[in-house]
Write a protein that holds these residues in place. Structure first.
Motif, PDB file in Angstrom:
ATOM      1  N   PRO A   1       0.820  -1.228   0.000  1.00 26.71           N
ATOM      2  CA  PRO A   1       0.000   0.000   0.000  1.00 26.71           C
ATOM      3  C   PRO A   1       0.848   1.270   0.000  1.00 26.71           C
ATOM      4  CG  PRO A   1      -0.781  -1.550   1.655  1.00 26.71           C
ATOM      5  CD  PRO A   1       0.528  -2.063   1.170  1.00 26.71           C
ATOM      6  N   LEU A   2       1.998   1.211   0.730  1.00 25.04           N
ATOM      7  CA  LEU A   2       2.874   2.382   0.806  1.00 25.04           C
ATOM      8  C   LEU A   2       3.360   2.771  -0.591  1.00 25.04           C
ATOM      9  CD1 LEU A   2       3.691   3.697   3.523  1.00 25.04           C
ATOM     10  CD2 LEU A   2       5.919   2.624   3.271  1.00 25.04           C
ATOM     11  N   LEU A   3       3.831   1.804  -1.367  1.00 24.58           N
ATOM     12  CA  LEU A   3       4.328   2.061  -2.721  1.00 24.58           C
ATOM     13  C   LEU A   3       3.204   2.539  -3.640  1.00 24.58           C
ATOM     14  CD1 LEU A   3       6.613  -1.086  -3.103  1.00 24.58           C
ATOM     15  CD2 LEU A   3       7.402   1.294  -3.104  1.00 24.58           C
ATOM     16  N   GLN A   4       2.046   1.921  -3.488  1.00 26.61           N
ATOM     17  CA  GLN A   4       0.942   2.239  -4.387  1.00 26.61           C
ATOM     18  C   GLN A   4       0.413   3.664  -4.177  1.00 26.61           C
ATOM     19  OE1 GLN A   4      -1.379  -1.143  -5.274  1.00 26.61           O
ATOM     20  NE2 GLN A   4      -3.266  -0.002  -5.683  1.00 26.61           N
ATOM     21  N   LYS A   5       0.631   4.212  -2.987  1.00 25.04           N
ATOM     22  CA  LYS A   5       0.120   5.551  -2.680  1.00 25.04           C
ATOM     23  C   LYS A   5       1.151   6.653  -2.941  1.00 25.04           C
ATOM     24  CE  LYS A   5      -2.432   5.756   1.151  1.00 25.04           C
ATOM     25  NZ  LYS A   5      -2.847   5.497   2.551  1.00 25.04           N
ATOM     26  N   ILE A   6       2.363   6.276  -3.391  1.00 24.62           N
ATOM     27  CA  ILE A   6       3.402   7.269  -3.663  1.00 24.62           C
ATOM     28  C   ILE A   6       3.109   7.995  -4.978  1.00 24.62           C
ATOM     29  CG2 ILE A   6       5.857   7.563  -4.280  1.00 24.62           C
ATOM     30  CD1 ILE A   6       5.444   7.116  -1.322  1.00 24.62           C
ATOM     31  N   ASN A   7       3.274   9.323  -4.977  1.00 27.39           N
ATOM     32  CA  ASN A   7       3.181  10.120  -6.198  1.00 27.39           C
ATOM     33  C   ASN A   7       4.569  10.120  -6.838  1.00 27.39           C
ATOM     34  OD1 ASN A   7       2.855  11.961  -8.216  1.00 27.39           O
ATOM     35  ND2 ASN A   7       2.347  13.698  -6.889  1.00 27.39           N
ATOM     36  N   ALA A   8       4.733   9.330  -7.914  1.00 27.84           N
ATOM     37  CA  ALA A   8       6.046   9.169  -8.540  1.00 27.84           C
ATOM     38  C   ALA A   8       6.563  10.457  -9.171  1.00 27.84           C
ATOM     39  CB  ALA A   8       5.980   8.064  -9.593  1.00 27.84           C
ATOM     40  N   ASP A   9       5.665  11.415  -9.461  1.00 24.85           N
ATOM     41  CA  ASP A   9       6.095  12.670 -10.082  1.00 24.85           C
ATOM     42  C   ASP A   9       6.699  13.646  -9.074  1.00 24.85           C
ATOM     43  OD1 ASP A   9       5.182  11.761 -12.550  1.00 24.85           O
ATOM     44  OD2 ASP A   9       3.138  12.488 -12.133  1.00 24.85           O
ATOM     45  N   ASP A  10       6.508  13.372  -7.802  1.00 24.43           N
ATOM     46  CA  ASP A  10       7.021  14.244  -6.745  1.00 24.43           C
ATOM     47  C   ASP A  10       8.217  13.562  -6.079  1.00 24.43           C
ATOM     48  OD1 ASP A  10       7.509  15.955  -4.671  1.00 24.43           O
ATOM     49  OD2 ASP A  10       5.503  15.825  -3.776  1.00 24.43           O
ATOM     50  N   SER A  11       9.398  14.192  -6.093  1.00 21.35           N
ATOM     51  CA  SER A  11      10.616  13.585  -5.535  1.00 21.35           C
ATOM     52  C   SER A  11      10.753  13.799  -4.024  1.00 21.35           C
ATOM     53  CB  SER A  11      11.856  14.140  -6.236  1.00 21.35           C
ATOM     54  OG  SER A  11      11.946  15.539  -6.025  1.00 21.35           O
ATOM     55  N   ALA A  12       9.844  14.563  -3.422  1.00 20.11           N
ATOM     56  CA  ALA A  12       9.922  14.807  -1.976  1.00 20.11           C
ATOM     57  C   ALA A  12       9.598  13.541  -1.196  1.00 20.11           C
ATOM     58  CB  ALA A  12       8.950  15.919  -1.589  1.00 20.11           C
ATOM     59  N   THR A  13      10.081  13.496   0.028  1.00 12.82           N
ATOM     60  CA  THR A  13       9.827  12.334   0.893  1.00 12.82           C
ATOM     61  C   THR A  13       8.354  12.292   1.291  1.00 12.82           C
ATOM     62  OG1 THR A  13      12.084  12.418   1.768  1.00 12.82           O
ATOM     63  CG2 THR A  13      10.460  11.184   3.038  1.00 12.82           C
ATOM     64  N   GLN A  14       7.702  11.174   0.970  1.00 12.51           N
ATOM     65  CA  GLN A  14       6.267  11.036   1.225  1.00 12.51           C
ATOM     66  C   GLN A  14       5.944   9.956   2.266  1.00 12.51           C
ATOM     67  OE1 GLN A  14       4.231  10.662  -2.667  1.00 12.51           O
ATOM     68  NE2 GLN A  14       6.089  11.540  -3.553  1.00 12.51           N
ATOM     69  N   ALA A  15       6.946   9.105   2.571  1.00 16.51           N
ATOM     70  CA  ALA A  15       6.705   8.040   3.546  1.00 16.51           C
ATOM     71  C   ALA A  15       8.009   7.699   4.252  1.00 16.51           C
ATOM     72  CB  ALA A  15       6.141   6.798   2.860  1.00 16.51           C
ATOM     73  N   ILE A  16       7.891   7.369   5.533  1.00 14.67           N
ATOM     74  CA  ILE A  16       9.066   6.899   6.280  1.00 14.67           C
ATOM     75  C   ILE A  16       8.709   5.591   6.980  1.00 14.67           C
ATOM     76  CG2 ILE A  16      10.175   9.141   6.611  1.00 14.67           C
ATOM     77  CD1 ILE A  16       8.967   9.253   9.418  1.00 14.67           C
ATOM     78  N   VAL A  17       9.666   4.697   6.988  1.00 14.62           N
ATOM     79  CA  VAL A  17       9.520   3.429   7.704  1.00 14.62           C
ATOM     80  C   VAL A  17      10.633   3.388   8.749  1.00 14.62           C
ATOM     81  CG1 VAL A  17       9.478   0.914   7.549  1.00 14.62           C
ATOM     82  CG2 VAL A  17       8.626   2.297   5.633  1.00 14.62           C
TER      83      VAL A  17
END
Length: 628
Positions: free
Chosen positions: A60-76
């Motif tokens: 789910p984490l990967l699927q919700k990433i906006n690939a066009d935005d290079s900013a950090t969107q998730a941390i584990v």
């Protein structure tokens, strides 16, 4: 059971995980993935390691990433460097067909410069250890303003390792409207506290039962004396020729010591603890994952994050103080639907820990009996035969040497060749167990054994059990050697066989600290007494004679071994050093504790040239006066 497509996983990720061998979603994935694919859904998932939780939150984490935005969107966030690297590798594998998504692992124990450089180039997902992430945040490199999802993996472990302040600092640096996912093996008070502080309207998903060990794990303990723990470990390892295990120790010193002993004794083992350099630890874990190492001896901290799917056993060389640590240890085996075994080698004082763990995990431990030398040798023999049968022979490769081989073995019988081949693999077990030390199961605590145990400190003749009758046709003999002399059943049998012609049969044995009783056939008893008396065992003169006929433990003056001061008096009286004399009431009276020191007085008088007076009047003069 649903498919990954039915759970809502997109085609790019499905293609990657199918290539990895993912066919059907595991229970935790089926529960978590659809929920996390929604918006604003916070989760606490209680699941053991090895249940597929990385894919459960990673997909789910990967699927919700906006690939066009290079900013950090998730941390584990994970507790250890090893787990951090493993999660990052898994996420990269899931994202194989998502080239625009960049995942970086940041952790302590290595140069921060390269990690700073990588984050400056952009990473939509950061997988980090708490301390290093806080460091990068303070340096202004890890910018978390755009983080939409925060995952805490093995949250209970992070709290146990003292990362609560770092976790608080991380939560303060991410937006309030982020989505939070917590994965934990157990639901402790600390986890509930974090959940109430940082999660809002979260869903609790339980895979299995709360605070429960892996369903596929059998729990066994072996009760031994502390001095026999390593010998017990060897027996367990030898009994399972295909064992692939982590042996958990409490301290770094003990870890290295046990690993050194195993290596010295010919086992394929290595140590893993905090005193090793990071490079050494990485190499050790790599070899273990590749099955180049069979036994990994490790501390709890060093082994955290070591994720191996096909461990056959986890061996606890003593139980941890924290029940949650036991849960994490045992959860490393019995994974991916396979069966596993968690073995604990404990001493008497640790039995209460077993009971506490049983209550917590809702499972009972099996009170195990260590395998016998014969059982171990049988298993190892079959292993040796099996390996010889499965050897692939390259006819072309060996052909140039066959003439020499045939010439060397021309006059050797086939049976002899087979014996020699098997002995190459099997010989060391035969030689070791032919004279292996006896491992005696210790007595249970008095309150547990009272009225129940026949094999207590009094042997099988205790007051609770009544006198034990000697088997018909046998005679009971006394020998002045016991456990304190290293005289265990195995040594006793060898000693009798070495000194008594005809190797008489030995029946029931009762072992005590300084002496023992042994039953032998009536016809052999005179020969045993004659041949053992006057012989030596480890420098000590041996005495063997008839024991009492009733089977009771000898009373004063009836054959009980002497202590300290008895022997000087016995020597003076011309009695045996090993048995108290059976004398008159007057002599017995001298053994009373309050008059013990009076026996020294005659010797002092002799030194002064005086004649000791043994009359009643003489004793009365020397008797100490009672204090008022």
């Amino acid at each position: 059971m649903k498919t990954f497509e039915e759970l809502g996983v997109n085609s790019e990720i499905r293609r990657a995980i199918e290539e990895m061998g993912f066919v059907q979603p595991m229970p935790v994935q089926e529960e978590v993935i659809p929920y996390l694919l929604g918006e604003g859904n916070e989760v606490i998932a209680l699941a053991q390691t090895g249940t597929g939780k990385t894919a459960a939150f990673g997909i789910p984490l990967l699927q919700k990433i906006n690939a066009d935005d290079s900013a950090t969107q998730a941390i584990v966030i994970s507790p250890t460097r090893e787990l951090c690297l493993q999660i990052a590798d898994d996420l990269k594998s899931f994202a194989k067909y998502l080239p625009a998504i960049h995942i970086e692992a940041v952790y302590g124990g290595t140069s921060i410069v390269n990690q700073i450089h990588a984050l400056k180039h952009g990473a939509q997902i950061i997988v980090a250890t708490p301390g290093r992430l806080v460091d990068l945040m303070n340096r202004g490199v890890a910018k978390l303003e755009g983080v939409r999802n925060v995952v805490l993996d093995e949250a209970d472990e992070m709290l146990n390792m003292g990362f609560s302040e770092s976790i608080n600092a991380i939560f303060e640096g991410v937006p309030d409207d982020r989505n939070t996912l917590m994965f934990s093996a157990t639901m402790s008070r600390e986890i509930e506290k974090i959940a109430k502080t940082y999660l809002h309207d979260y869903k609790e998903i339980v895979v299995g039962s709360r605070n429960e060990g892996a369903e596929n794990v059998n729990h066994i303990y072996y009760l031994v004396n502390a001095k026999d723990k390593y010998l017990a470990l060897k027996r367990i390892v030898d009994y399972y020729p295909r064992i692939y295990a982590i042996i958990f120790c409490r301290t770094k010193l003990e870890t290295q010591d046990i690993a050194d002993k195993l290596i010295r004794d010919g086992y394929n083992a290595e140590s893993l603890h905090g005193d090793l350099s990071q490079q050494q630890r990485d190499l050790t874990m790599q070899k273990f994952r590749q099955h180049l190492t069979q036994l990994l001896v490790a501390t709890d901290v060093a082994a955290r994050g070591l994720d191996v799917d096909d461990l056959t056993h986890v061996i606890n060389y003593g139980l941890p103080d924290d029940i949650e640590n036991y849960t994490h240890r045992s959860g490393r085996t019995g994974r991916a639907g396979k069966k596993g075994t968690s073995i604990s080698i404990i001493h008497v004082r640790e039995r209460s820990k077993v009971r506490n763990i049983e209550k917590e995990i809702g499972k009972e431990f099996v009170d195990g009996t260590l395998p016998t030398p014969q059982e171990i040798c049988t298993k190892q023999l079959y292993k040796a035969i099996d390996e010889i049968e499965k050897v692939d022979v390259d006819e072309e490769q060996i052909a140039p040497f066959m003439q020499d081989i045939n010439r060397h073995f021309e006059y050797v019988e086939k049976e002899d060749i087979l014996k020699k081949i098997v002995s190459l693999e099997f010989g060391r077990f035969l030689s070791y167990y032919a004279d292996a030390p006896e491992i005696v199961k210790p007595e249970r605590e008095k309150r547990e054994r009272k009225g129940k145990e026949a094999g207590s400190r009094r042997g099988s003749q205790g007051k609770d059990n009544g006198p034990r009758k000697v088997e018909k046709g046998y005679r009971r003999l006394f020998i002045n050697l016991g456990k304190d002399d290293g005289f265990y059943p195995g040594e006793l049998m060898q000693f009798i066989n070495r000194h008594v012609p005809g190797r008489p049969q030995v029946g029931h044995i009762d072992l005590f600290g300084k002496f023992c009783y042994v039953e032998v056939p009536e016809k052999d008893a005179p020969s045993v007494m004659q041949n053992l008396t006057g012989s030596e065992y480890r420098g000590r003169s041996v005495r063997c004679n008839d024991a009492d006929d009733t089977g009771k433990r000898p009373a004063k003056g009836e054959g009980r071994p002497m202590r300290g001061g008895d022997r000087g008096f016995a020597k003076k009286e011309g009695r045996s050093r090993d048995r108290r004399p059976v004398e008159s009431d007057e002599t017995k009276r001298r053994y009373r504790k309050d008059e013990w020191m009076q026996f020294l007085q005659p010797n002092k008088m002799k030194l002064r040239g005086e004649e000791p007076d043994f009359s009643e009047e003489g004793w009365a003069r020397r008797k100490p006066k009672k204090k008022k």
